[in-house]
Design an enzyme around this catalytic site. Sequence first.
Site, PDB file in Angstrom:
ATOM      1  N   HIS A  89      42.030  31.566  26.946  1.00 29.24           N
ATOM      2  CA  HIS A  89      41.158  30.433  26.631  1.00 29.24           C
ATOM      3  C   HIS A  89      40.121  30.809  25.577  1.00 29.24           C
ATOM      4  O   HIS A  89      39.790  31.993  25.383  1.00 29.24           O
ATOM      5  CB  HIS A  89      40.445  29.948  27.893  1.00 29.24           C
ATOM      6  N   GLU A 192      41.962  32.766  36.917  1.00 27.29           N
ATOM      7  CA  GLU A 192      41.301  34.046  36.737  1.00 27.29           C
ATOM      8  C   GLU A 192      41.077  34.727  38.092  1.00 27.29           C
ATOM      9  O   GLU A 192      41.318  34.142  39.144  1.00 27.29           O
ATOM     10  CB  GLU A 192      39.968  33.815  36.013  1.00 27.29           C
TER      11      GLU A 192
END
Length: 314
Positions: A89, A192
């Site tokens: 990202h 994550e």
Amino acid sequence: MASSAPSKSHWRFSTVPGFFYQSEPSTDASTFDYASSNFGLIPRPYPTDTTLPDSDTKTPWERFAHHIRTLNDTADENTCYKVLFLGRHGEGYHNVAEREYGTLEWDRHYSLLPGTATESWIDARLTETGKSQARTAHNTWAQQIKDGIPTPESFYVSPLNRCLETAYITFSGLGVKGTEPFRPLVKELLRETIGQHTCDSRSPKSAIEAEYPTYIIEPGFTETDELYDPVLRESDSARDKRFRDLLQDVFTNDRMVFLSLTAHSGAITSLLNVLGHRRFELETGGVIPVLVRGERVGGELPEMRVEPWFPVPN
């Protein structure tokens, strides 16, 4: 979160070197620029060039794609090859905060807070720099498409907002199948490192659906974030096991060859580890392709040694 019944066979993964610079030990991750290097594709001949009509007029990407498809066409029934485009990202507000406070203080104290008076770190969003990095990825894909890159046939994305937005900016409007409208599959396991850090807690399912109505959310995805724990944080070995489970799912259920996964630094670290790839740290917004050989072998999946999750440090 969806779970699958135990299987009598499982996939064993390995990275096939010699195709992308990132897999070569001589490539310096700290200076490598994927956007100016054709995503890292190594210019080289392939033994399958002789079976590609007019191969001398084809682009390196077209010859690469032909080679990978030929590998799959000639492989035995228990072997397959996939190319995974792993994208990190763009910069989020939490990344800025970690730089400001330093990693030690971020991990010890600030990451446990919801944010500051002016910005939120919960399910952290992209900064303007992060959005610009995603636009760089979009423009890089657009240029590579002109050069014949095999575009992803399946798109996967983490449920955290910084990945949802990065993927949207990166792939929407490219004019290839699956991007108009952009319809990636949101995978819970692609997130994550879980726990403690508020930036790694996700938004409710209904909020994701409202903001990204074209996205496909996998079956079993819960309304609230049932994995996040404010006290315990996932160990590296537990994260590796989670991503091995994710890859077992993908290789078992997705017949496509070229896949995109938009995720996080820790997620990509574990993916590369499980795939047998060298460590390669990505900058925010970076992309790394990996050619993976999957072998389906009999017997139950071997156990991985998993360290226990640890509590908030004092």
